[in-house]
Design a protein around this motif. Structure first.
Motif, PDB file in Angstrom:
ATOM      1  N   THR A   6       0.827  -1.208   0.000  1.00  0.00           N
ATOM      2  CA  THR A   6       0.000   0.000   0.000  1.00  0.00           C
ATOM      3  C   THR A   6       0.860   1.256   0.000  1.00  0.00           C
ATOM      4  OG1 THR A   6      -1.735  -1.160   1.232  1.00  0.00           O
ATOM      5  CG2 THR A   6      -1.839   1.229   1.230  1.00  0.00           C
ATOM      6  N   ALA A  10       1.059   4.024  -3.037  1.00  0.00           N
ATOM      7  CA  ALA A  10       0.714   5.412  -2.734  1.00  0.00           C
ATOM      8  C   ALA A  10       1.839   6.362  -3.142  1.00  0.00           C
ATOM      9  CB  ALA A  10       0.413   5.550  -1.248  1.00  0.00           C
ATOM     10  N   CYS A  13       2.078   6.990  -6.927  1.00  0.00           N
ATOM     11  CA  CYS A  13       0.988   7.803  -7.497  1.00  0.00           C
ATOM     12  C   CYS A  13       0.842   9.160  -6.813  1.00  0.00           C
ATOM     13  CB  CYS A  13      -0.331   7.036  -7.414  1.00  0.00           C
ATOM     14  SG  CYS A  13      -0.370   5.560  -8.455  1.00  0.00           S
ATOM     15  N   VAL A  20      -5.356   5.377  -0.522  1.00  0.00           N
ATOM     16  CA  VAL A  20      -5.425   4.051  -1.148  1.00  0.00           C
ATOM     17  C   VAL A  20      -6.378   3.155  -0.358  1.00  0.00           C
ATOM     18  CG1 VAL A  20      -4.119   2.002  -1.836  1.00  0.00           C
ATOM     19  CG2 VAL A  20      -3.092   4.284  -2.086  1.00  0.00           C
ATOM     20  N   TYR A  23      -9.975   4.160  -1.063  1.00  0.00           N
ATOM     21  CA  TYR A  23     -10.456   3.672  -2.356  1.00  0.00           C
ATOM     22  C   TYR A  23     -10.817   2.180  -2.277  1.00  0.00           C
ATOM     23  CZ  TYR A  23      -8.857   8.030  -4.516  1.00  0.00           C
ATOM     24  OH  TYR A  23      -8.685   9.349  -4.867  1.00  0.00           O
ATOM     25  N   ASP A  24     -10.106   1.434  -1.449  1.00  0.00           N
ATOM     26  CA  ASP A  24     -10.414   0.015  -1.264  1.00  0.00           C
ATOM     27  C   ASP A  24     -11.784  -0.135  -0.611  1.00  0.00           C
ATOM     28  OD1 ASP A  24     -10.416  -2.702  -0.922  1.00  0.00           O
ATOM     29  OD2 ASP A  24      -8.835  -2.731   0.590  1.00  0.00           O
ATOM     30  N   TYR A  42      -0.651  -5.093  -4.303  1.00  0.00           N
ATOM     31  CA  TYR A  42      -1.182  -4.532  -5.552  1.00  0.00           C
ATOM     32  C   TYR A  42      -0.285  -4.906  -6.726  1.00  0.00           C
ATOM     33  CZ  TYR A  42      -4.156  -1.745  -2.492  1.00  0.00           C
ATOM     34  OH  TYR A  42      -5.063  -1.353  -1.552  1.00  0.00           O
ATOM     35  N   ASP A  46      -3.172  -2.732 -10.991  1.00  0.00           N
ATOM     36  CA  ASP A  46      -3.708  -1.876  -9.928  1.00  0.00           C
ATOM     37  C   ASP A  46      -3.043  -0.497  -9.965  1.00  0.00           C
ATOM     38  OD1 ASP A  46      -5.320  -3.963  -8.986  1.00  0.00           O
ATOM     39  OD2 ASP A  46      -3.707  -4.724  -7.700  1.00  0.00           O
ATOM     40  N   LEU A  50      -5.007   3.016 -10.384  1.00  0.00           N
ATOM     41  CA  LEU A  50      -4.907   4.123  -9.435  1.00  0.00           C
ATOM     42  C   LEU A  50      -4.504   5.406 -10.150  1.00  0.00           C
ATOM     43  CD1 LEU A  50      -5.053   5.311  -6.636  1.00  0.00           C
ATOM     44  CD2 LEU A  50      -2.726   4.459  -6.186  1.00  0.00           C
TER      45      LEU A  50
END
Length: 242
Positions: A6, A10, A13, A20, A23-24, A42, A46, A50
């Motif tokens: 995760t 993150a 992006c 993150v 969004y899950d 991910y 994925d 994102l």
């Protein structure tokens, strides 16, 4: 195929870990796998998803709209429609902001004039704004007529030079002079002036109007009410309100 935690996803992006995870919970970016300890894992797919979510967010789309795109059987078509809808909304907001900007500039201009003519209330400011709008129309009319006169004058002068025929020039200049008199009369009857001392609005005598010193917004006149002699602010006459 690469795998990301995760935190790694993150960072790649430019979002927070909490984003993150959020969004899950919303079901728009579920991890490809979970470790035995329950950590999210991910994939490259994925990562692409994102990045797409982040891009759509910068366009102003809501999470609900983004979810529609991601779960749609025809994401390209859905994206096209949503972007068109968003564009229409943004254009409406821009038009609204432009109108707000125009109003702000009008009030700002009126407040600047109010330094010369004190505005005692909101109603005074609104009245000054209306007068400025009418005065702008008058000035645009004057400019348009002035340009027509200039074109006629130059055109006839060129004609005289190249053909040697002076008669059309003489007739045309008579017409230009007549037009000049008419537009001056129009200007005189559609404008008035406000005294900065007593705030009286008045129309000066024609002689004073024609031969007084003036600037684009003021004219040096004598107020018939309080006797003030100096620059008075130009405004639309009361006849413009009828």
């Amino acid at each position: 195929m690469s795998q990301y935690t995760t935190g790694e996803l993150a960072k790649l992006c430019g979002v927070t870990v909490r984003t993150v995870q959020f969004y899950d919970t919303k079901g728009i970016l579920c991890p490809s796998a979970l470790t035995e300890g329950g950590r999210r894992i991910y994939s490259d797919q994925d990562l692409k998803q994102l990045r797409l979510i982040c891009l759509l967010k910068t366009m102003g789309l809501t999470l609900e709209s983004i979810k529609e795109i991601l779960v749609s059987k025809a994401p390209d078509q859905v994206l096209q429609l949503l972007l068109e809808e968003q564009l229409h909304r943004v254009e409406g907001e821009i038009a609204q902001k432009e109108e707000q900007r125009r109003r702000i500039m009008q009030v700002k201009s009126c407040l600047e004039d109010a330094k010369t003519i004190p505005a005692q209330s909101i109603q005074d400011i609104e009245q000054m704004m209306k007068e400025q709008k009418r005065l702008k129309t008058i000035h645009m009319t004057m400019l348009a007529v002035g340009l027509i006169m200039e074109v006629i004058e130059i055109g006839l002068l060129v004609w005289w030079i190249f053909t040697g025929m002076w008669a059309p020039f003489a007739v045309g200049m008579a017409a230009v002079v007549t037009l000049g008199i008419l537009v001056t009369r129009y200007y005189y009857h559609h404008t008035a002036y406000r005294c900065p001392q007593c705030r009286e609005r008045f129309r000066p005598a024609l002689k004073a109007f024609l031969f007084s010193a003036h600037t684009p917004k003021t004219r040096k006149l004598c107020c018939p009410k309080c006797g003030y002699q100096g620059f008075c602010v130009e405004t639309a006459s009361e006849t413009e309100e009828k």
